[in-house]
Design an enzyme around this catalytic site. Structure first.
Site, PDB file in Angstrom:
ATOM      1  N   GLU A 112       0.845  -1.191   0.000  1.00 43.42           N
ATOM      2  CA  GLU A 112       0.000   0.000   0.000  1.00 43.42           C
ATOM      3  C   GLU A 112       0.881   1.242   0.000  1.00 43.42           C
ATOM      4  OE1 GLU A 112      -2.437  -0.591   3.487  1.00 43.42           O
ATOM      5  OE2 GLU A 112      -3.800  -1.906   2.394  1.00 43.42           O
ATOM      6  N   CYS A 113       0.599   2.148  -0.908  1.00 40.14           N
ATOM      7  CA  CYS A 113       1.248   3.454  -0.995  1.00 40.14           C
ATOM      8  C   CYS A 113       2.754   3.350  -1.201  1.00 40.14           C
ATOM      9  CB  CYS A 113       0.879   4.303   0.215  1.00 40.14           C
ATOM     10  SG  CYS A 113       1.072   6.071  -0.106  1.00 40.14           S
ATOM     11  N   ALA A 114       3.551   3.538  -0.166  1.00 33.99           N
ATOM     12  CA  ALA A 114       5.007   3.465  -0.334  1.00 33.99           C
ATOM     13  C   ALA A 114       5.428   2.075  -0.798  1.00 33.99           C
ATOM     14  CB  ALA A 114       5.719   3.829   0.962  1.00 33.99           C
ATOM     15  N   SER A 158      -1.293  -0.823  -4.533  1.00 33.95           N
ATOM     16  CA  SER A 158      -1.998   0.392  -4.929  1.00 33.95           C
ATOM     17  C   SER A 158      -1.757   1.482  -3.891  1.00 33.95           C
ATOM     18  CB  SER A 158      -3.497   0.129  -5.076  1.00 33.95           C
ATOM     19  OG  SER A 158      -4.113   0.010  -3.816  1.00 33.95           O
TER      20      SER A 158
END
Length: 124
Positions: A5-7, A95
């Site tokens: 997620e994200c990073a 994502s």
């Protein structure tokens, strides 16, 4: 199995601002001046590591980067007018969406099942 997620999404990309990353995903990322921030109600576009097609989850986005392309051959999620977000496969979900896993325990169950299956394959 990998849930990023994200990073984590950035880490799995080919590059971030031209610097090499892991290269697991066919995408490149860059820092931006704008902040993307907000709660999301997302739907699984297809069968993925974390969710069955049509599963609706809630989460949030908080980032100052952009990934190109925004989604892969199998997007992880869809929300609003976006045609897709993230990258999904049988073993990867990556994502910008930070999913509220406690609110959707089936996600944790699917991830655990995938980890067990992978462990069994390795031990054989």
């Amino acid at each position: 199995p990998v849930a990023a997620e994200c990073a984590g999404l950035l880490y799995l990309a080919r590059s971030l601002d031209g610097a090499p990353m892991c290269g697991v995903l066919p995408a490149d990322a860059a820092m931006t001046d704008s902040l993307t921030l907000g709660y999301r109600s997302a739907v699984a576009v297809g069968e993925t590591l974390l969710a069955r097609r049509g599963t609706r989850v809630r989460g949030h986005e908080f980032h100052r980067t952009a990934v190109e392309p925004r989604f892969g051959e199998r997007p992880a999620w869809q929300w609003r007018s976006h045609s897709g977000e993230g990258f999904a496969s049988d073993t990867i979900s990556a994502s910008y969406l930070h999913v509220h896993w406690a609110g959707f325990p089936a996600i944790a169950g699917r991830f655990l099942d995938a980890a067990r299956a992978c462990s069994e394959e390795v031990s054989q």
